[in-house]
Design a protein around this motif. Structure first.
Motif, PDB file in Angstrom:
ATOM      1  N   ALA A 129      23.529  -8.007  18.129  1.00 13.19           N
ATOM      2  CA  ALA A 129      22.181  -8.467  18.539  1.00 13.19           C
ATOM      3  C   ALA A 129      20.610  -9.024  18.105  1.00 13.19           C
ATOM      4  CB  ALA A 129      20.934  -6.838  19.023  1.00 13.19           C
TER       5      ALA A 129
ATOM      6  N   CYS B  68      22.101 -12.764  19.153  1.00 12.85           N
ATOM      7  CA  CYS B  68      22.444 -12.663  20.288  1.00 12.85           C
ATOM      8  C   CYS B  68      21.110 -12.755  20.750  1.00 12.85           C
ATOM      9  CB  CYS B  68      23.284 -11.460  21.693  1.00 12.85           C
ATOM     10  SG  CYS B  68      24.699 -11.428  21.025  1.00 12.85           S
ATOM     11  N   GLY B  69      19.919 -12.768  20.325  1.00  9.08           N
ATOM     12  CA  GLY B  69      18.788 -13.072  20.614  1.00  9.08           C
ATOM     13  C   GLY B  69      18.255 -11.802  21.317  1.00  9.08           C
ATOM     14  N   ALA B  70      18.426 -10.976  20.791  1.00  7.32           N
ATOM     15  CA  ALA B  70      18.550  -9.218  21.512  1.00  7.32           C
ATOM     16  C   ALA B  70      17.153  -9.175  20.870  1.00  7.32           C
ATOM     17  CB  ALA B  70      18.841  -8.160  22.066  1.00  7.32           C
ATOM     18  N   GLU B  71      15.845  -9.561  21.068  1.00  5.64           N
ATOM     19  CA  GLU B  71      14.996  -9.093  19.652  1.00  5.64           C
ATOM     20  C   GLU B  71      15.137  -7.389  19.742  1.00  5.64           C
ATOM     21  OE1 GLU B  71      14.084 -10.085  16.865  1.00  5.64           O
ATOM     22  OE2 GLU B  71      15.246 -11.602  17.186  1.00  5.64           O
ATOM     23  N   GLY B  72      14.411  -7.654  21.336  1.00  7.90           N
ATOM     24  CA  GLY B  72      14.441  -5.937  21.131  1.00  7.90           C
ATOM     25  C   GLY B  72      15.174  -4.579  20.900  1.00  7.90           C
ATOM     26  N   LEU B  73      16.644  -5.018  21.215  1.00  8.76           N
ATOM     27  CA  LEU B  73      17.120  -3.991  20.450  1.00  8.76           C
ATOM     28  C   LEU B  73      17.744  -4.380  18.928  1.00  8.76           C
ATOM     29  CD1 LEU B  73      19.905  -2.198  21.787  1.00  8.76           C
ATOM     30  CD2 LEU B  73      21.187  -4.766  22.057  1.00  8.76           C
TER      31      LEU B  73
END
Length: 93
Positions: free
Chosen positions: A4, A7-12
């Motif tokens: 995560a 991929c830059g999915a900070e919330g996840l």
């Protein structure tokens, strides 16, 4: 969590980190954050160690003693969550 972050999915990534912490684990920070946490002297020492140099040679190059190099590397290993063999990867080399 690492995927995560990559991929830059900070919330996840935050949610995964929170769940790992709630489970009693100590999730690692991202590599970029860890390397950024090194002092200049720690990074210099780590880069020389990643080249395969021993503590005596590193001390001579940095103009210090072997005990100081040992202490710097100990801090590096703690901050990066690795040992001498894993330094090149942890430093992104």
């Amino acid at each position: 969590m690492e995927t995560a972050v990559a991929c830059g999915a900070e919330g996840l990534a935050t949610r995964a980190r929170d769940q790992l912490t709630a489970a009693g684990l100590r999730p690692r920070r991202s590599s970029a954050t860890e390397r950024d946490g090194l002092t200049i002297r720690e990074e210099q020492t780590a880069l020389l160690a990643a080249e395969g140099l021993d503590n005596a040679v590193i001390a001579a190059r940095l103009g210090t003693d072997e005990q100081a190099v040992s202490e710097l590397l100990s801090a590096v290993f703690t901050k990066l969550g690795t040992d001498r063999l894993g330094l090149p990867r942890a430093l992104g080399l």
